[in-house]
Structures are given as structure tokens and as C-alpha cells.
Design a protein around this motif. Sequence first.
Motif, short mmCIF file in Angstrom:
data_model
loop_
_atom_site.label_atom_id
_atom_site.label_comp_id
_atom_site.label_asym_id
_atom_site.label_seq_id
_atom_site.Cartn_x
_atom_site.Cartn_y
_atom_site.Cartn_z
N PRO A 6 0.97 -1.47 -0.19
CA PRO A 6 0.12 0.17 0.30
C PRO A 6 0.68 1.25 0.14
N GLU A 7 2.05 1.34 0.74
CA GLU A 7 2.68 2.29 1.02
C GLU A 7 3.56 2.99 -0.48
N LEU A 8 3.29 1.98 -1.48
CA LEU A 8 3.87 2.28 -2.89
C LEU A 8 3.50 3.10 -3.54
N LEU A 9 1.92 2.94 -3.27
CA LEU A 9 1.15 4.14 -4.07
C LEU A 9 1.44 5.87 -3.95
N LEU A 10 1.23 6.24 -5.19
CA LEU A 10 1.49 7.60 -5.05
C LEU A 10 3.16 7.83 -5.12
N LYS A 11 4.52 6.93 -5.38
CA LYS A 11 5.25 6.98 -5.24
C LYS A 11 6.12 6.73 -6.87
#
Length: 171
Positions: free
Chosen positions: A21-26
Motif C-alpha cells: 500500500p505504501e508504494l501507492l503514489l510513489k
Amino acid sequence: MASNKRLGRDFYLRDVLEVAPELLLKTLVMADGKGAMARYVITETEAYRGPEDKACHASKGRTNRTEVMYHDGGRLYVYLVYGIHWMLNIVTGPSENPQAALIRSVKDFTGPGRVTRALGIDRSFNGEDLVSSARIWIEDSGIATGYKTSERIGIDYAGEYWKTRPWRYYL
DNA sequence: TCAGTGATTAGG
DNA sequence: CTAATCACTGAG
């Protein structure tokens, strides 16, 4: 000001349920070796988690294909499916702990096969290290966000329990 | 709705 | 060696 900084090893060494989920918007950055860079904001990912996960390729054991998933996080796991489409995955977690996050979409390119076609990802990227590679890496945009979840797509073979894990993440 | 496509895997 | 499977897409 946004940091636009390459993510280091520590980001990838965590559990895939945190990293996916933390990869989103990276920002996924591709360098062509001649000074040009293309940037793609990640908008959809899925988590594949360990030998128990019947949808994860590592559930079939350690083979030549799945070997890279047993590495430390930060490597790419790239494979061909249906004879046509390259799938781009980011290995996560510590070594001997096979996990990966599938990049399903980036801004303007929806669908894992379309992403790799647009970016020119093929088997030569398998095993590439995002922490040290000169041609592909991920930068932290510095933007926090909310996201949605759903069941993972295209894994009916995995059985009811694994099929229904809410491990797809999207904006 | 469904065929295409070829790497990968298990099995003989 | 053979055969089955497949984290999908585009055409109809």
C-alpha cells in the motif's frame, strides 16, 4: 518541498502488507542511459505473501523462477504470463521470506501487462536491484494518501481463503 | 465471451 | 520427452 529521493533498502525489507500500500503514489523512474528519464506514479498494487499464500508463486516452492523472491527486498521479480505479458513485481521482506508486490497500474497505464509494455520492462529486468540500479528505481514523492482495497484479481485457482484476502490496493 | 502465446512446472 | 497451467489483454 517534495523530497524526490530514491527509496533505500529499509523501505523494501518490511512485510509486503506494509510495503504494497505504501508504494501507492510513489514514483517509478526509468532512465534510458542517455540522460533521459521517464517518471510514472504508481496507482495500483497487489501483495503476494509467502509460501502459505496459494496465490503466491512461492507456494509451489523454491524454483529457478521464484528464486529472486527469496532475496532481500528491493529486487525486481519479472515473469511472463499467458505467453504475452510481463508482470512487474517488487520483492519485499528479509531474505528467505518470499514476498512480492505486483505493480498493476501506474498513472495513464491501467493493467499489469500494459504497464510493462509502456515502460519496456522485460525479462532482462528480473533480479534488478531498485536500490542500486542505474536504469530503474523508485522515489518517495513525500505525499501521504488514503487508498482502497479489494480482493486480488485473476487468482481463482488459489481457493476461497486466499482469493478473498483484501490485498489489492488502489487509489 | 474467448483465443492467443510461450515460459515454467510436474510427471513419465 | 509431453501436457497442463497461467498474478492478462484486445478483438468481436
